[in-house]
Scaffold this motif. Structure first.
Motif, PDB file in Angstrom:
ATOM      1  N   ASP A 122      -6.544   1.810  -8.335  1.00 28.75           N
ATOM      2  CA  ASP A 122      -6.379   1.615  -6.924  1.00 28.75           C
ATOM      3  C   ASP A 122      -6.893   0.486  -6.266  1.00 28.75           C
ATOM      4  O   ASP A 122      -8.139   0.090  -6.067  1.00 28.75           O
ATOM      5  N   ASN A 138      -0.369   2.804  -3.400  1.00 30.13           N
ATOM      6  CA  ASN A 138      -1.724   3.708  -2.981  1.00 30.13           C
ATOM      7  C   ASN A 138      -2.129   4.509  -4.114  1.00 30.13           C
ATOM      8  O   ASN A 138      -1.268   4.685  -5.115  1.00 30.13           O
ATOM      9  N   ARG A 139      -3.358   4.926  -4.191  1.00 32.03           N
ATOM     10  CA  ARG A 139      -3.466   5.875  -5.350  1.00 32.03           C
ATOM     11  C   ARG A 139      -2.713   7.030  -5.629  1.00 32.03           C
ATOM     12  O   ARG A 139      -2.755   7.454  -6.789  1.00 32.03           O
ATOM     13  N   GLU A 193      -6.906   4.191   3.633  1.00 27.82           N
ATOM     14  CA  GLU A 193      -6.423   5.669   3.660  1.00 27.82           C
ATOM     15  C   GLU A 193      -5.448   5.644   4.295  1.00 27.82           C
ATOM     16  O   GLU A 193      -4.426   6.860   4.103  1.00 27.82           O
ATOM     17  N   TRP A 207       0.970  -1.450  -0.139  1.00 28.13           N
ATOM     18  CA  TRP A 207       0.154   0.105  -0.001  1.00 28.13           C
ATOM     19  C   TRP A 207       0.932   1.307  -0.011  1.00 28.13           C
ATOM     20  O   TRP A 207       0.766   2.297  -0.663  1.00 28.13           O
ATOM     21  N   PHE A 236      -6.512  -0.881  -3.601  1.00 27.88           N
ATOM     22  CA  PHE A 236      -7.080  -0.890  -2.170  1.00 27.88           C
ATOM     23  C   PHE A 236      -8.520  -0.116  -2.071  1.00 27.88           C
ATOM     24  O   PHE A 236      -8.760   0.328  -0.768  1.00 27.88           O
TER      25      PHE A 236
END
Length: 506
Positions: free
Chosen positions: A386, A325-326, A394, A321, A388
């Protein structure tokens, strides 16, 4: 009783138990069914045809067969090679220890010997509770119902120290809900066992090779639906019903037969690590599919695979992550490459590679990265970008919550890898993984019922676990697993009575 048949001795585990001021909860005891008594219940639910279906399911549960229906042991080595017939287990139950054999079949004897084992309470997994999954669609539900009814009646008088799981089919969410409500509301069972996945046909191949005309293709050309991600069904109504009824979920989901576990000659090659791999796929599907986000009260026990894989996946979820992550994933977006800088660096340092050829700035990125730089038909966006997103991650703390709060990891008594669960230096945020004591008595890896608790205490003496870790392993974590799903789980049990007289709580 004759001393030869029922030796009265203080086991090593009894000695360990004597020094503890808290109960011991065994989350995984396997018991046998006395076939004539079970078949009486099956007969009641479906007559002779259902009894025959049960016998076929039990006979074929572990067997893999060739086109003529012969199992591994009936085939020659050449036939096994030709058919790629998976090596099946053999001699999987305790027999030489005849006292234990009887103990796993006779509820009164098991209840009597629980003190000798060192446990205060045990959750039972009758070996036949898994059999209906091997039956056809016509028989799966009535077999589950009959077997669950038999076990509920058989162990009811020992409810203060023993409880059997209910087997729940999950080929569809509705099927699961129906059997869940019957098991809990009608039979009074309070733990369920599910398969961690369902084999389904690949639609494109099923259309081309219909099952009726091509049974061998249909048998081999399938995929596993792990419910939480990429499923053709919405399983949220089932998870919601589980939480509503306050039921902990357990699974013994394995992966024998998967790629890398498909030896045609060696059972141990296929067996080692297969429960961890199977449960890992199931758990990751629920995590990445957002199930543990949408249902934070869901509690799932992943048994027989050990706890080290739970720590391993937790660590790598965090690691990945942080890198993908994004926002971080933009580090790998070709659109963000500085082509002018890239060209200037090639001009300065790349003469040996370019050999005087003029640089083509339009293809320089592709030439540097290779095929991975070729553009897709369109760029990914939103949740596609993403991985996730559905899990709603977050921050790292979200991973800890949605992985560690929801999942509990069954570790057998002599499994030294359980130390990874309590390694706060390696686990992100100093976390501990929920390892739960799962003796697995009744199976080949436990030839003596009286040894597992002592074997786990050996890990303390060897420095693998601290005394505090041991308490969490055999009591604290199992207690939380059941009571976080159902606060009244231990009402009226020996665990509740012992806690009421102890100065130390959960």
């Amino acid at each position: 009783m004759n001393d030869r048949l029922r030796p009265a001795h203080a086991s090593r585990s009894v000695a360990v138990k004597a020094r503890l001021d808290y109960p011991v909860i065994d989350t995984d005891v396997h018991v046998n069914d006395f076939a004539p008594a079970l078949e009486d219940y099956v007969q009641h639910y479906g007559g002779a045809a259902l009894v025959d279906a049960l016998r076929k399911a039990l006979g074929g549960r572990f067997a893999t067969r060739d086109g003529a229906g012969r199992d591994w042991y009936q085939q020659t080595p050449a036939e096994r090679q030709h058919n790629r017939t998976l090596r099946a287990p053999w001699w999987a139950r305790v027999t030489r220890n005849t006292l234990d054999l009887a103990t796993y079949t006779l509820p009164d004897l098991l209840a009597e010997r629980l003190e000798e084992q060192g446990a205060d309470y045990s959750v039972l997994f009758p070996n036949d509770v898994l059999a209906p999954a091997a039956a056809g669609d016509e028989f799966r539900q009535p077999l589950h119902r009959a077997i669950n009814h038999f076990h509920a009646d058989l162990y009811r008088k020992h409810a203060h120290r023993l409880t059997p799981v209910a087997g729940i089919p999950l080929n569809t969410p509705q099927e699961g809900i129906e059997e869940l409500e019957f098991a809990v509301k009608t039979l009074g069972l309070k733990v369920i066992n599910i398969a961690g996945g369902v084999r389904r046909p690949i639609a494109a191949l099923a259309e081309k090779y219909p099952r009726a005309q091509h049974p061998e293709v249909a048998r081999r050309a399938s995929y596993t639906d792990f419910y939480g991600i990429d499923s053709p069904y919405d399983y949220d109504p089932f998870w919601a019903k589980v939480v509503e009824l306050g039921v902990p979920i357990t699974t013994h989901y394995g992966s024998q037969g998967w790629t890398g576990r498909s030896s045609i000659s060696n059972y141990m090659f296929n067996h080692i690590g297969h429960f961890a791999d199977g449960s890992q796929a199931f758990a990751k599907a629920l995590f990445f599919g957002g199930v543990t986000r949408r249902f934070p009260g869901l509690r799932l026990g992943l048994l027989e695979g050990g706890a080290d894989w739970g720590a391993h996946v937790y660590i790598h979820l965090v690691d990945r992550w942080e890198k993908r992550n994004r926002n971080a994933v933009q580090n790998y977006n070709p659109a963000h490459a500085d082509l002018d800088l890239l060209a200037s660096l090639f001009e300065r340092y790349g003469s040996e590679l370019t050999k005087g050829r003029p640089l083509n700035r339009e293809t320089l990125l592709r030439d540097s990265l290779g095929i991975s730089a070729l553009p897709h038909s369109r760029e990914p966006e939103g949740a596609e970008l993403d991985d996730f997103a559905a899990a709603g991650i977050e921050r790292v703390e979200d991973i800890r919550t949605r992985w560690l709060d929801s999942f509990y990891f069954g570790s057998e008594a002599d499994d030294r890898t359980v130390g990874a669960a309590f390694n706060t230096r390696a686990n992100p945020l100093g976390a501990k993984v929920n390892a739960i004591w799962s003796s697995d008595v009744g199976h080949w890896d436990v030839p003596d019922l009286t040894e597992p608790l002592a074997e786990s205490w050996d890990l303390v003496e060897q420095g693998v676990l601290s005394p505090a870790d041991f308490k969490a392993f055999v009591f604290g974590n199992p207690y939380r697993f059941y009571t976080e799903a159902n606060p009244h789980f231990f009402a009226g049990t020996d665990v509740q009575r012992k806690l009421s007289t102890s100065t130390h709580g959960a």
